[in-house]
Design an enzyme around this catalytic site. Structure first.
Site: not given
Length: 691
Positions: A53, A380, A440
């Site tokens: 992260n 994705r 998205h």
């Protein structure tokens, strides 16, 4: 309720800084690694997640702040901070987290050793073990190493992003001059070398460092240090100037490799000589150096987590197929179109199987001769994507297949370019979305010709069409044959692949078209009901200042507001006179909370609630710069399941953290021991038994 030390008239009093809020999230991730009650290798995994992260945070967020300073941007964030102030506060917080991480790794290493898993240093090895690793070095590692000298004839080499390197300082006995060389530690063999096939591991760079006399014969090695650089990895494509978006993204990907360094990680033992050399050659400032007392690249601990030690992990959940009848074989194939036609279906991953629902839906569509067209948004997906294979099969069989591929999905750009090319080669109509906007939305439309006419079957979800992340991300998806939703999706895809303005939607709420205004309107509607108002929002992040202000207004009107925010929350709750009635919680556990649910108690009229699920968080980028889709949920059965999901999230007292007015997160005190992920697994099992 907090009264003191919060100035609600100031920007910083009203809003928590976005970057510090994200760091607070990653601190909660690190806390999972520190939790002695957790399964040992699960804690090791969280340590790896914390580290990876941070890599992304530096590549994007810190890099962006540095760009602002370099560009002499003089503005401030909604909370009133300059870029320089943010970098200073980020550094202070990261130093504290780094200390915790070092202690955590030490503790985990000791506990793993007690469990028979050893991460060793070269100095810890006996003669036989050193001989074994020397043999590994000679046969496997030495042939691929390339020592790079630094002198008048050899300029300082390019250091690739996130690679581990050895800096070697040596003296040439022939003339007494000091020399410096860099060795890139090959990633080919993983981060650790295994001893004799046992659970005993040594970091690769320590094995390489022990063999430096072989690499630099006749030289006197005086210092060896491990270091790692992080580069600016954000992509900025000028879509207004680009003639071909695919080529423009590919060009930016090549440029990204050579972007500026934003962080240098180095072992704490580094001398001032090597430290200054790296500072100069990488063109960075002293505040960009992060020294560590543990090994670099803690994200490599995934390799340790992957060991076959089920005794040290949580019991693996086997997703269920919620569409199967109570009796009959568990592996039978069901007619998804017939089921969806009977009524809306909500699936909740990973509790409900992604493969048996979403993946199966697209597979059946690809292989059904009655299906004429499939349209899908792809943000994705997994490396070996069954969904992409189904789409290719559908196109090759003559169906109309259209896929909107988002080339700018951060860190998935190269994979998406590859998928786009494979799809195009198979005859799929591939579009790259709209200029200036990322697509998205998570949507799929199937058009099917049946005896009574044409029917549209839809899937609208909160997560990506990715079979791998669907096993660890909690996401919701709605299957529906509602003709109006089908028309909405048709119009959405037409606008993404063609042209059009001022399209009216019945059940979809889209960004940047209308989502911001719709959410603000629904919040205001609850505020008008005063204490009878009710809002529950389950999100990944809440950042947008205007939405936060609207929630403050609703709180001051007496509306009870619960926010379940996994990561970033810039709203400051529980402040007297500003956010008295707002509670904010975050769940961090073995699944990553990714679903978005919007509930407004009077959204469809007084006493008539409104429910929405979809792809959008409440961040400026989602509301202004992305194509997002929320869908209104009307089916009573589906609503009851959403109620159950929200109720369990709000009652959890094992995974939950609560945000205070001071911006600090505290674990919720445990009273009944309700753990949301386990509870929702039971819900999924119950769903089978009651069908």
């Amino acid at each position: 309720m907090v009264q003191a030390n919060i100035d609600i008239s100031s920007a910083s009093g009203r809003l928590i800084n976005r970057e510090l809020a994200w760091l607070a999230f990653n601190s909660r991730v690190l806390a999972q690694a520190e939790d002695s009650l957790g399964a040992l290798l699960e804690r090791v995994k969280f340590c790896a997640i914390w580290s990876s992260n941070l890599d992304e945070f530096f590549q994007v967020r810190v890099a962006g702040l540095k760009d602002q300073i370099a560009g002499q941007f003089g503005g401030t964030t909604p909370d009133g901070r300059t870029a320089a102030q943010q970098l200073q506060e980020i550094r202070a917080e990261l130093d504290e987290q780094a200390k915790r991480a070092t202690l955590c790794v030490q503790q985990l290493t000791e506990e793993m050793a007690s469990a028979g898993i050893h991460i060793l240093n070269w100095e810890d090895l006996d003669t036989q073990e050193r001989k074994f690793l020397t043999g590994e070095f000679d046969t496997r590692i030495y042939p691929v190493l390339t020592p790079l000298a630094v002198d008048l004839g050899h300029p300082f080499p390019y250091i690739s992003n996130l690679s581990v390197s050895l800096g070697v300082l040596m003296v040439d006995p022939s003339d007494g001059h000091k020399r410096f060389a860099r060795l890139k530690v090959p990633a080919t063999f993983g981060r650790f070398l295994q001893l004799f096939g046992q659970d005993r591991f040594v970091p690769v760079e320590q094995v390489v460092a022990a063999q430096l006399p072989t690499l630099f014969p006749g030289m006197e090695i005086t210092e060896t240090v491990v270091f790692r650089v992080t580069r600016n990895a954000d992509i900025a494509v000028d879509e207004g100037e680009a003639q071909d978006l695919l080529e423009a993204v590919e060009l930016e990907l090549r440029r990204r490799r050579f972007r500026s360094v934003v962080r240098l990680e180095v072992e704490h033992k580094v001398s001032s000589e090597i430290r200054n050399l790296l500072l100069d050659e990488l063109d960075i400032e002293p505040e960009d150096i992060y020294e560590t007392d543990t090994f670099l690249e803690l994200s490599s601990l995934w390799e340790i987590y992957d060991l076959d030690r089920p005794d040290l992990k949580n019991k693996r959940w086997k997703s269920v197929n919620p569409l199967l009848p109570a009796s009959g074989p568990r592996d039978q194939r069901v007619d998804l179109f017939a089921l969806i036609k009977q009524g809306d279906i909500l699936v909740h991953h990973p509790y409900d199987s992604f493969g048996a629902t979403v993946q199966e839906f697209i597979w059946q569509a690809a292989n059904d001769p009655q299906v004429l067209a499939i349209k899908l948004t792809l943000y994705r997906t997994s490396g070996d994507s069954p969904i992409v294979r189904s789409l290719i099969r559908a196109a090759e069989s003559g169906k109309q297949v259209a896929v909107v591929v988002e080339l700018k999905a951060r860190f998935d750009e190269e994979a998406n370019i590859e998928w786009a090319r494979r799809l195009e080669q198979a005859g799929v109509h591939v579009a790259y979305g709209l200029v200036g906007l990322k697509v998205h939305a998570k949507t799929c439309l199937v058009v099917r010709e049946e005896a009574d006419g044409m029917h549209r079957y839809c899937h609208i979800g909160t997560g990506n069409y990715n079979s791998k992340t669907a096993r660890i991300y909690t996401d919701l998806g709605l299957f529906t044959a509602n003709p109006e939703i089908g028309l909405d999706l048709t119009q959405l895809f037409n606008s993404l692949t063609g042209y059009g303005h001022h399209v009216e939607f019945h059940h979809l709420v889209l960004a940047p078209h209308s989502l911001r205004n719709k959410i603000a309107e629904l919040i205001t509607q609850e505020a008008q009901q005063g204490t009878a108002g009710r809002i529950i929002l389950k999100l990944n992040s809440l950042v947008d200042a205007d939405i936060v202000a609207a929630l403050y207004d609703a709180s001051q009107a007496g509306v009870q507001i619960d926010l379940i925010v996994r990561a970033i929350c810039c709203l400051r709750p529980q402040v007297l006179g500003m956010s008295d009635t707002i509670r904010v919680r975050s769940l961090i556990g073995r699944y990553l909370e990714h679903s978005r649910v919007y509930y407004f108690g009077n959204g469809e009229g007084i006493g008539a609630p409104a429910y929405f699920i979809g792809s959008a968080d409440l961040m400026p980028r989602n509301l202004n710069r992305r194509v997002e889709a929320l869908v209104a949920v009307h089916d009573t059965t589906v609503r009851k399941r959403l109620d159950e999901v929200l109720e369990i999230n709000l009652k959890d007292d094992v995974l939950a953290w609560e945000l205070g007015a001071d911006g600090r997160w505290q674990r919720v005190s445990r009273k009944v021991g309700l753990e949301a992920h386990s509870a929702l697994e039971k819900v999924a099992l119950g769903a089978i038994s009651t069908k």
